[in-house]
Motif scaffolding. Structure first.
Motif, PDB file in Angstrom:
ATOM      1  N   ILE A 131       0.842  -1.199   0.000  1.00  0.00           N
ATOM      2  CA  ILE A 131       0.000   0.000   0.000  1.00  0.00           C
ATOM      3  C   ILE A 131       0.878   1.250   0.000  1.00  0.00           C
ATOM      4  N   GLU A 132       1.900   1.262   0.848  1.00  0.00           N
ATOM      5  CA  GLU A 132       2.818   2.410   0.890  1.00  0.00           C
ATOM      6  C   GLU A 132       3.549   2.601  -0.444  1.00  0.00           C
ATOM      7  N   THR A 133       4.066   1.491  -0.966  1.00  0.00           N
ATOM      8  CA  THR A 133       4.834   1.578  -2.210  1.00  0.00           C
ATOM      9  C   THR A 133       3.962   2.042  -3.366  1.00  0.00           C
ATOM     10  N   ASN A 134       2.769   1.486  -3.462  1.00  0.00           N
ATOM     11  CA  ASN A 134       1.894   1.860  -4.581  1.00  0.00           C
ATOM     12  C   ASN A 134       1.483   3.326  -4.505  1.00  0.00           C
ATOM     13  N   LEU A 135       1.236   3.827  -3.308  1.00  0.00           N
ATOM     14  CA  LEU A 135       0.889   5.246  -3.181  1.00  0.00           C
ATOM     15  C   LEU A 135       2.083   6.111  -3.579  1.00  0.00           C
ATOM     16  N   LYS A 136       3.292   5.664  -3.225  1.00  0.00           N
ATOM     17  CA  LYS A 136       4.497   6.400  -3.609  1.00  0.00           C
ATOM     18  C   LYS A 136       4.680   6.353  -5.131  1.00  0.00           C
ATOM     19  N   HIS A 137       4.301   5.229  -5.728  1.00  0.00           N
ATOM     20  CA  HIS A 137       4.507   5.043  -7.165  1.00  0.00           C
ATOM     21  C   HIS A 137       3.436   5.721  -8.023  1.00  0.00           C
ATOM     22  N   ALA A 138       2.317   6.085  -7.403  1.00  0.00           N
ATOM     23  CA  ALA A 138       1.183   6.582  -8.188  1.00  0.00           C
ATOM     24  C   ALA A 138       1.579   7.749  -9.092  1.00  0.00           C
ATOM     25  N   ASP A 139       2.262   8.742  -8.523  1.00  0.00           N
ATOM     26  CA  ASP A 139       2.657   9.910  -9.310  1.00  0.00           C
ATOM     27  C   ASP A 139       3.688   9.552 -10.378  1.00  0.00           C
ATOM     28  N   LEU A 140       4.604   8.638 -10.028  1.00  0.00           N
ATOM     29  CA  LEU A 140       5.617   8.214 -11.001  1.00  0.00           C
ATOM     30  C   LEU A 140       4.962   7.534 -12.200  1.00  0.00           C
ATOM     31  N   ILE A 141       3.948   6.718 -11.925  1.00  0.00           N
ATOM     32  CA  ILE A 141       3.293   5.985 -13.012  1.00  0.00           C
ATOM     33  C   ILE A 141       2.605   6.964 -13.958  1.00  0.00           C
ATOM     34  N   THR A 142       1.924   7.954 -13.400  1.00  0.00           N
ATOM     35  CA  THR A 142       1.301   8.985 -14.231  1.00  0.00           C
ATOM     36  C   THR A 142       2.371   9.688 -15.071  1.00  0.00           C
ATOM     37  N   ALA A 143       3.469  10.062 -14.415  1.00  0.00           N
ATOM     38  CA  ALA A 143       4.513  10.808 -15.106  1.00  0.00           C
ATOM     39  C   ALA A 143       5.243   9.945 -16.141  1.00  0.00           C
ATOM     40  N   ALA A 144       5.214   8.628 -15.959  1.00  0.00           N
ATOM     41  CA  ALA A 144       5.932   7.740 -16.884  1.00  0.00           C
ATOM     42  C   ALA A 144       5.118   7.432 -18.140  1.00  0.00           C
ATOM     43  N   GLY A 145       3.851   7.866 -18.175  1.00  0.00           N
ATOM     44  CA  GLY A 145       3.038   7.602 -19.356  1.00  0.00           C
ATOM     45  C   GLY A 145       2.675   6.125 -19.476  1.00  0.00           C
ATOM     46  N   HIS A 146       2.818   5.567 -20.676  1.00  0.00           N
ATOM     47  CA  HIS A 146       2.409   4.180 -20.975  1.00  0.00           C
ATOM     48  C   HIS A 146       2.970   3.210 -19.929  1.00  0.00           C
ATOM     49  N   SER A 147       2.107   2.841 -18.949  1.00  0.00           N
ATOM     50  CA  SER A 147       2.602   2.060 -17.812  1.00  0.00           C
ATOM     51  C   SER A 147       2.067   0.641 -17.824  1.00  0.00           C
ATOM     52  N   GLY A 148       1.375   0.277 -18.866  1.00  0.00           N
ATOM     53  CA  GLY A 148       0.722  -1.032 -18.904  1.00  0.00           C
ATOM     54  C   GLY A 148       1.666  -2.190 -18.653  1.00  0.00           C
ATOM     55  N   ALA A 149       2.787  -2.213 -19.354  1.00  0.00           N
ATOM     56  CA  ALA A 149       3.725  -3.327 -19.250  1.00  0.00           C
ATOM     57  C   ALA A 149       4.232  -3.449 -17.817  1.00  0.00           C
TER      58      ALA A 149
END
Lengths: 206, 206
Positions: free
Chosen positions: B110-128
């Motif tokens: 839960i902590e890691t995913n919340l930390k990653h949320a903004d990175l995933i948005t900023a990284a664009g195509h995150s499907g893979a």
């Protein structure tokens, strides 16, 4: 006087004259037929106009764009599903014991969400709809869990039961992992029975 | 001979010369510092170059774009988290009883995913990435459920436990419903205890 609306989906359309409403209904029926028989990809503004026997301009005046049409179809179908939950026949609708209603809810939601997956993609910006639909489902599942006597953090448990029904999860299970839909439905029923059957002896922080 | 890779994230980078690898590591460290102290929004290619004491051209040569840099940061952080699960100290890593490990997994995810949320948005195509990360988590949760003696459809139950940890769900709970993170973590622990404690007397189709 404000216009009462039965369901708060997509903010609701503005009031329409009855011939315009009938016109809209006919176009949505034509589009639904096309989706059911030919798939979402095949549904163009031209095809809907031809099927409904009107000019293409009429379709554009009603829905502005293909995305707008898809959003309207989604809204139409979601509203019908919510009406079935609220006031349709049991066990999805009222009248069945709460456990039967909850199992019928999951079974039906999995089918509906898989049907809606393509429409949501085609409708573009779907955030608002997704959240409105989720609020309805969350309220319903909380209500049924409370009726079932579940103690503990019912709002969080309701979200936990709804999360596996999210379209992204279902899409991965059916399209990538090739899991049959009926196995997913049985798995959700198993999850619900476990959550409802168990009352944890102590809820400690991890 | 193929190059062995320890973790199947993002297909892995091509082999690098060791000075290039050190260079890359320094840039990722600088970017991580910036993210931790100033947030994802503040991390530009210029800022990373200045922080690492190199020219902007070097940052572009390494990561091509801001999206590329964000994807590399995400990969870096996700790999570190997976390493902690596989071989870090207990209870997240090996050595603790399976129930403690499972609860530590959820708490940390839960902590890691919340930390990653903004990175995933900023990284664009995150499907893979999302799918690779999910496969790892699914394998781990299946393993722990099996160690705990859970019968029934373990792969589907594992997916059901992972679904509430998805970033979209966590984001809605924290940002829209304003639920504190520790309540979400306690709620997940409650879900897990219920799923593991209960063995359904009969699994009937709904």
């Amino acid at each position: 006087m404000s216009e009462p609306r039965s369901l708060p989906l997509l903010g609701g359309p503005p009031p329409e004259r009855s011939d315009a409403a009938r016109n809209r209904e006919a176009l949505l029926r034509a589009a639904t037929d096309l989706v059911d028989h030919c798939g979402v990809e095949a549904v163009t503004m031209d095809a809907v106009a031809a099927k409904a026997g009107v000019g293409k301009g009429t379709v554009y005046r009603r829905f502005e764009s293909r995305e707008g049409l898809m959003a309207a179809l989604l809204n139409h179908s979601e509203t019908a599903w919510q009406a079935a939950v609220l006031s349709g026949p049991p066990p999805l609708g009222p009248g069945a014991p709460p456990m039967e209603r909850l199992l019928a809810f999951g079974h039906s939601r999995i089918e509906t969400n898989l049907k809606h997956a393509d429409l949501i993609t085609a409708a573009g910006h779907s955030g608002a709809r997704a959240y409105a639909a989720m609020s309805f489902a969350a309220m319903h599942v909380r209500y049924l869990l409370t009726r079932l006597g579940v103690r503990g953090d019912v709002p969080i448990l309701a979200t936990s039961l709804l999360a596996p029904l999210e379209i992204a999860i279902l899409h991965q299970q059916t399209h990538i992992e090739q899991i049959p839909v009926d196995r997913i439905q049985r798995g959700w029923a198993e999850l619900v029975r476990r959550v409802v059957a168990a009352e944890p002896s102590a809820v400690m922080a991890p």
